[in-house]
Structure formats: C-alpha cells, structure tokens
Design a protein around this motif. Structure first.
Motif, short mmCIF file in Angstrom:
data_model
loop_
_atom_site.label_atom_id
_atom_site.label_comp_id
_atom_site.label_asym_id
_atom_site.label_seq_id
_atom_site.Cartn_x
_atom_site.Cartn_y
_atom_site.Cartn_z
N LEU A 39 0.83 -1.21 0.00
CA LEU A 39 0.00 0.00 0.00
C LEU A 39 0.87 1.26 0.00
O LEU A 39 0.60 2.20 -0.75
CB LEU A 39 -0.92 0.01 1.23
CG LEU A 39 -2.13 -0.88 1.17
CD1 LEU A 39 -2.76 -1.00 2.55
CD2 LEU A 39 -3.14 -0.35 0.18
N GLU A 40 1.89 1.27 0.84
CA GLU A 40 2.75 2.45 0.92
C GLU A 40 3.46 2.70 -0.40
O GLU A 40 3.68 3.85 -0.78
CB GLU A 40 3.74 2.29 2.06
CG GLU A 40 3.06 2.44 3.41
CD GLU A 40 3.98 2.24 4.60
OE1 GLU A 40 5.21 2.38 4.45
OE2 GLU A 40 3.46 1.95 5.69
N LYS A 77 2.21 2.31 -3.25
CA LYS A 77 1.22 2.89 -4.18
C LYS A 77 0.57 4.15 -3.63
O LYS A 77 -0.39 4.65 -4.20
CB LYS A 77 0.13 1.86 -4.48
CG LYS A 77 0.59 0.64 -5.21
CD LYS A 77 -0.60 -0.25 -5.51
CE LYS A 77 -0.66 -1.34 -4.47
NZ LYS A 77 -1.74 -2.27 -4.62
N LYS A 78 1.06 4.67 -2.53
CA LYS A 78 0.43 5.77 -1.81
C LYS A 78 0.04 6.93 -2.73
O LYS A 78 -1.05 7.48 -2.62
CB LYS A 78 1.35 6.27 -0.70
CG LYS A 78 0.80 7.43 0.07
CD LYS A 78 1.75 7.90 1.14
CE LYS A 78 1.16 9.10 1.85
NZ LYS A 78 1.99 9.57 2.93
N GLU A 116 -0.13 5.25 6.84
CA GLU A 116 0.56 6.16 5.92
C GLU A 116 -0.23 6.44 4.65
O GLU A 116 -0.25 7.56 4.16
CB GLU A 116 1.94 5.59 5.54
CG GLU A 116 3.01 5.85 6.56
CD GLU A 116 3.21 7.32 6.89
OE1 GLU A 116 3.33 8.15 5.97
OE2 GLU A 116 3.23 7.64 8.09
N VAL A 117 -0.86 5.45 4.10
CA VAL A 117 -1.62 5.62 2.86
C VAL A 117 -2.83 6.51 3.09
O VAL A 117 -3.15 7.37 2.26
CB VAL A 117 -2.04 4.26 2.27
CG1 VAL A 117 -2.90 4.43 1.05
CG2 VAL A 117 -0.80 3.44 1.94
N ASN A 141 -3.22 10.59 3.10
CA ASN A 141 -3.53 11.41 1.94
C ASN A 141 -4.80 12.23 2.17
O ASN A 141 -5.09 13.14 1.41
CB ASN A 141 -3.74 10.54 0.68
CG ASN A 141 -2.44 10.04 0.10
OD1 ASN A 141 -1.39 10.65 0.24
ND2 ASN A 141 -2.51 8.90 -0.58
N ALA A 194 -6.24 -2.18 -3.27
CA ALA A 194 -5.79 -1.45 -2.09
C ALA A 194 -6.85 -1.48 -0.99
O ALA A 194 -6.53 -1.58 0.19
CB ALA A 194 -5.41 -0.02 -2.45
#
Length: 151
Positions: free
Chosen positions: A18-19, A21-22, A64-65, A68, A112
C-alpha cells in the motif's frame, strides 16, 4: 510458521504494498471504500466493541496511505458507517458493501481497499474467520478473486 506469524507477516506485506502505491491512492472513491471496509472489519462479528472502535480509528489515522486524506474526514466517514451497521447490521452491511463496491472501476484502488481490510483485520494478530469472510465478500463486490489475497 504459526498462524499468528503468517497473519502478522501478511498484514506487514500488504501495508508495504500500500505504501508503495500511496501516491496513486488519492481518489474519493478509494477514501470512501476504505472507510467502509474498515467499518466492516471492525463490526465483522455483528457488534462494535468500543475498544475495537477506538483501535481501528487509531489505525486509520496512523496509516501512511490514508494520510492522503484529512484525519477528521476519515474518522467522520468511519463513524457514519459504524452507525449504519449498528442500526441494523444485515441491512447496514448491504449499504456499506455498496460503498466498498464504488472502488471497482479502478483495479489498483480495489486491490488497495482489500489490502486495507487485511491490514486492519490483522493488526491485532487475529484476522478471524468472520473478518476474513467479510473481506472475501468485499473481493466479490470489487470483482477481485479472493485467492489473490489468500482468502
């Protein structure tokens, strides 16, 4: 390898993916579907324990993702989905699952969303059968094969 270790490793792998592809995960559909998925996992057994609610809310704001998006917006959406599930779990599940399905149009976002569900479900080290079943059901709503995620 013990089941606990596999769950923990799987959740860590999903979070790393996931991170990576953040920067591609900034759409409203991803945000909404992710919060719906988090609510479904938190309420997987049909009840929403206050401690579980707080734990998942904390995981959302620390992910982290999901940074956004504004944390208060995520929290509001998560709580709204939990309220829907609390009012009538079976009917609420249909409504919340429809929100998850909105990410279907973009396969990377759909994957995701499933990964978020796995990360949230496995964060306590016990990605139990009811949580797995709901994430598997979300795979179908997103037109993704559950076996891709070892579900």
């Amino acid at each position: 390898m013990a089941l606990w270790d596999r769950i923990k490793e799987s959740a860590q792998t999903m979070q790393a993916q996931l991170e990576a592809k953040k920067n591609d995960l900034k759409s409203g559909a991803f945000r909404d579907a992710s919060m719906a998925m988090c609510a479904l996992v938190a309420a997987a057994d049909g009840t929403i324990d206050p401690a579980e609610r707080r734990r998942v809310a904390h995981l959302i704001t620390g992910n982290e993702v999901l940074k956004n998006f504004p944390a208060d917006d995520l929290h509001r959406r998560f709580e709204a989905h939990l309220d829907t599930l609390t009012a009538d779990f079976d009917l609420g599940k249909v409504s919340v699952m429809q929100e998850v399905a909105k990410a279907r149009k973009k396969p990377a976002e759909a994957r995701a969303v499933i990964q978020i569900g796995i990360v949230i479900g496995g964060a306590d080290g016990d990605f139990d059968a009811t949580e797995r079943a709901l994430v598997r059901e979300a795979c179908y709503a997103l037109d993704l094969p559950p076996h891709e995620f070892d579900l």
